[in-house]
Write a protein that holds these residues in place. Structure first.
Motif, PDB file in Angstrom:
ATOM      1  N   SER A  62       0.564  -1.180  -0.085  1.00 28.47           N
ATOM      2  CA  SER A  62      -0.223   0.493  -0.066  1.00 28.47           C
ATOM      3  C   SER A  62       0.581   0.716   0.186  1.00 28.47           C
ATOM      4  CB  SER A  62      -0.615   0.202   1.482  1.00 28.47           C
ATOM      5  OG  SER A  62      -0.100  -0.075   2.396  1.00 28.47           O
ATOM      6  N   ALA A  65       1.244   3.051  -3.114  1.00 27.27           N
ATOM      7  CA  ALA A  65       0.046   5.055  -3.882  1.00 27.27           C
ATOM      8  C   ALA A  65      -0.195   5.635  -2.890  1.00 27.27           C
ATOM      9  CB  ALA A  65      -1.272   3.286  -2.962  1.00 27.27           C
ATOM     10  N   ARG A  66       0.905   6.358  -1.566  1.00 28.46           N
ATOM     11  CA  ARG A  66       1.305   7.156  -1.079  1.00 28.46           C
ATOM     12  C   ARG A  66       2.285   7.743  -1.865  1.00 28.46           C
ATOM     13  NH1 ARG A  66       3.902   4.843   3.637  1.00 28.46           N
ATOM     14  NH2 ARG A  66       1.962   3.861   3.637  1.00 28.46           N
ATOM     15  N   GLU A 116     -11.815  11.285  -3.338  1.00 27.90           N
ATOM     16  CA  GLU A 116     -11.479  11.386  -1.936  1.00 27.90           C
ATOM     17  C   GLU A 116     -12.706  11.947  -1.144  1.00 27.90           C
ATOM     18  OE1 GLU A 116     -10.368  10.896   1.883  1.00 27.90           O
ATOM     19  OE2 GLU A 116     -10.048   9.782   0.090  1.00 27.90           O
ATOM     20  N   GLU A 187      -8.305   5.168  -3.398  1.00 25.61           N
ATOM     21  CA  GLU A 187      -6.469   4.510  -3.675  1.00 25.61           C
ATOM     22  C   GLU A 187      -5.905   4.010  -4.447  1.00 25.61           C
ATOM     23  OE1 GLU A 187      -6.986   1.060  -0.924  1.00 25.61           O
ATOM     24  OE2 GLU A 187      -7.845   1.320   0.623  1.00 25.61           O
ATOM     25  N   SER A 188      -6.975   3.962  -5.501  1.00 25.09           N
ATOM     26  CA  SER A 188      -6.191   3.823  -7.412  1.00 25.09           C
ATOM     27  C   SER A 188      -5.965   5.080  -7.631  1.00 25.09           C
ATOM     28  CB  SER A 188      -7.631   3.477  -8.033  1.00 25.09           C
ATOM     29  OG  SER A 188      -6.765   3.070  -9.377  1.00 25.09           O
ATOM     30  N   ARG A 190      -4.879   7.869  -5.821  1.00 22.00           N
ATOM     31  CA  ARG A 190      -3.427   7.569  -5.139  1.00 22.00           C
ATOM     32  C   ARG A 190      -2.206   7.691  -6.031  1.00 22.00           C
ATOM     33  NH1 ARG A 190      -7.102   7.751  -0.622  1.00 22.00           N
ATOM     34  NH2 ARG A 190      -6.445   6.014  -0.007  1.00 22.00           N
ATOM     35  N   LYS A 323      -6.080  -3.133  -7.565  1.00 22.59           N
ATOM     36  CA  LYS A 323      -7.309  -2.138  -7.088  1.00 22.59           C
ATOM     37  C   LYS A 323      -8.403  -2.458  -8.305  1.00 22.59           C
ATOM     38  CE  LYS A 323      -5.865  -1.052  -3.280  1.00 22.59           C
ATOM     39  NZ  LYS A 323      -6.733  -2.484  -2.087  1.00 22.59           N
TER      40      LYS A 323
END
Length: 501
Positions: A62, A65-66, A116, A187-188, A190, A323
């Protein structure tokens, strides 16, 4: 649809909405439907629909994705045009500056922020809904004198105020699935932002390397022009005293002209690379921006297996593909909502009066307040296979997403290996090119010394000078290819290295 409700009169006495038998039957139906829906939950999320991480190799982190940079683009503000800095840009500083001002990075960040906000909007659907209404109506009744009635409409009209709270208890997991899908989309996006930043980093680095190669080629070409100019002077001096024929002078002039023409081409290539680099950093192509750096290379010590493992864990596009499979599973969950009933609870208050403040006044005036609490169940039992075929369609889309994710995994491994091999090839070429430059320089100095001693020929000097220039250009190209392959390898692994080395 069954409605279980309870009314309270203005005096506070309960008024039954139906017989006790009907209320009990409705309550039993409500409880049975809820139990059946919960028991059916395992069918909604079948093991065949879920993604098997083992089929993708190592799990995607994960962390991929940051975003690597804070928020830089604000909604509603005009695009900022940076001013030319007072000091020269290094590669790392150029990359960070491009992430602040490059429009493509801003578009990706805006998409991530939009997702978001969409996730927050979908979350709101899980909570109770509060609504209110206020209305006014006027009614007039014309009576037949022979028809007597005690009920008369209010002479000032009727004002009504309603407040209602509704909460979905169960809708076949449609609302929950929609929220989960939107959370996955956030999330995708990002991860897509991270991918966009890596692509911007790679574009800036490759453009920066091209500019450094162009600068180095201009330097080599100027040295070649200077060597040929000196050779022309020496040949002309020998010709003036009768030691060399005019043919040598003419050949030296031709070679000098060719070198000057090539210098013009190299300078144009340098200026074009500079304009491209300015554009990537958000500057106008005509702005005078300074860049500094050198084509320095260092050994790359990782093995191919380490690079592949890193790519499978860090690449944002693989995370996006993962994702996408999960979102396809949620789409099937939403499509299957039609198999189940929808149950919701509600509470409402309704106040009436013949004045704006809902009080009683005048002839035939009235005032009343009623509250109601209950639950409703609705179930679309038959729709000519609409839900079934939608479920099947969503299932095939899950299969497509899983196949696309596997293809991404294979392509990622291919990209890593190609860049790894290109890096190793460029490293070997650097070693060979360094030796060629040393040998070519030594050959040029020997040819020039022999020519001055009247032992060698003018053609030997010109040929040695051309070989030296070719060797220097080959060394510059090998160094540039090495750094370019290194930049692409880091990008293929999903790693952020603004300084590259």
């Amino acid at each position: 649809m069954r409605t279980l409700s309870k009314h309270i009169s203005p005096a506070g006495r309960p008024v039954s909405a139906g017989t006790r038998k009907e209320r009990h039957a409705g309550l039993v139906l409500f409880v049975c439907s809820l139990v059946l829906s919960v028991l059916a939950l395992p069918r909604v999320i079948q093991a065949e629909d879920m993604l098997d991480p083992d089929s993708f190799g190592p799990r995607l982190s994960s962390q991929a994705a940051r975003p690597i940079a804070p928020s830089r683009f604000e909604t509603g503000k005009k695009a900022r045009v940076p001013k030319a800095p007072g000091e020269a840009f290094t590669m790392g500083r150029a990359v960070r500056h491009a992430l602040d001002y490059n429009p493509s990075a801003g578009a990706s960040e805006a998409a991530a922020k939009a997702s978001e906000e969409g996730r927050k909007a979908a979350l709101g659907e899980l909570f109770p809904e509060l609504s209110t209404s206020y209305s006014y109506g006027y009614q007039r009744q014309d009576r037949d004198p022979g028809n007597f009635s005690n009920s008369q409409p209010a002479d000032r009209g009727t004002f009504t105020w309603n407040i209602q709270v509704r909460q979905i208890l169960f809708d076949g997991f449609r609302t929950l699935g929609t929220y989960q899908k939107q959370a996955l989309q956030a999330e995708s996006d990002r991860a897509s932002l991270r991918q966009s930043e890596l692509e911007t980093t790679g574009s800036v680095q490759e453009s920066f390397i091209s500019y450094l190669c162009a600068v180095e080629n201009v330097r080599s070409q100027r040295e070649a022009v200077a060597r040929l100019a000196d050779q022309l002077d020496i040949t002309q001096a020998f010709h003036d005293v009768g030691l060399r024929p005019m043919l040598d002078v003419l050949q030296a002039r031709v070679d000098l002209g060719d070198a000057q023409r090539e210098l013009i081409t190299q300078e144009n290539t340098r200026d074009t690379s500079l304009a491209e680099l300015n554009t990537l950093l958000g500057y106008a192509a005509t702005q005078n921006v300074q860049y500094k750096g050198a084509l320095v290379t260092r050994p790359f010590k990782r093995s191919l297996e380490e690079c592949l493992e890193r790519a499978y864990r860090m690449r944002p596009d693989l995370y996006v593909g993962y994702k996408a499979v999960e979102m396809a599973v949620k789409d099937r969950l939403i499509a299957r909502a039609g198999y189940y009933p929808q149950i919701e609870a509600y509470y409402s208050i309704n106040a009436n009066g013949n004045t704006p403040d809902l009080q009683r006044a005048g002839n035939n005036g009235s005032r009343s307040t009623t509250w109601e609490v209950g639950a409703s169940l609705s179930w679309e039992v038959f729709q000519w296979g609409t839900t079934y075929f939608s479920d099947q369609q969503a299932g095939w889309l899950v299969s497509r997403a899983r196949s696309q994710a596997r293809e991404l995994m294979l392509n990622a491994g291919l990209e890593v290996k190609q860049n790894f091999l290109s890096l190793r090839e460029a490293n070997k070429r650097i070693d060979v090119a360094r030796q060629n430059v040393a040998h070519a320089r030594e050959a040029y100095e020997a040819a020039l010394a022999q020519y001055r001693e009247q032992v060698g020929t003018n053609f030997d000097v010109l040929d040695a000078s051309s070989n030296l220039l070719s060797a220097e250009v080959a060394l510059t190209a090998a160094r540039g290819d090495y750094l370019t392959a290194l930049s692409r390898l880091y990008r293929a692994m999903g790693e952020f290295h603004p300084e590259l080395l």
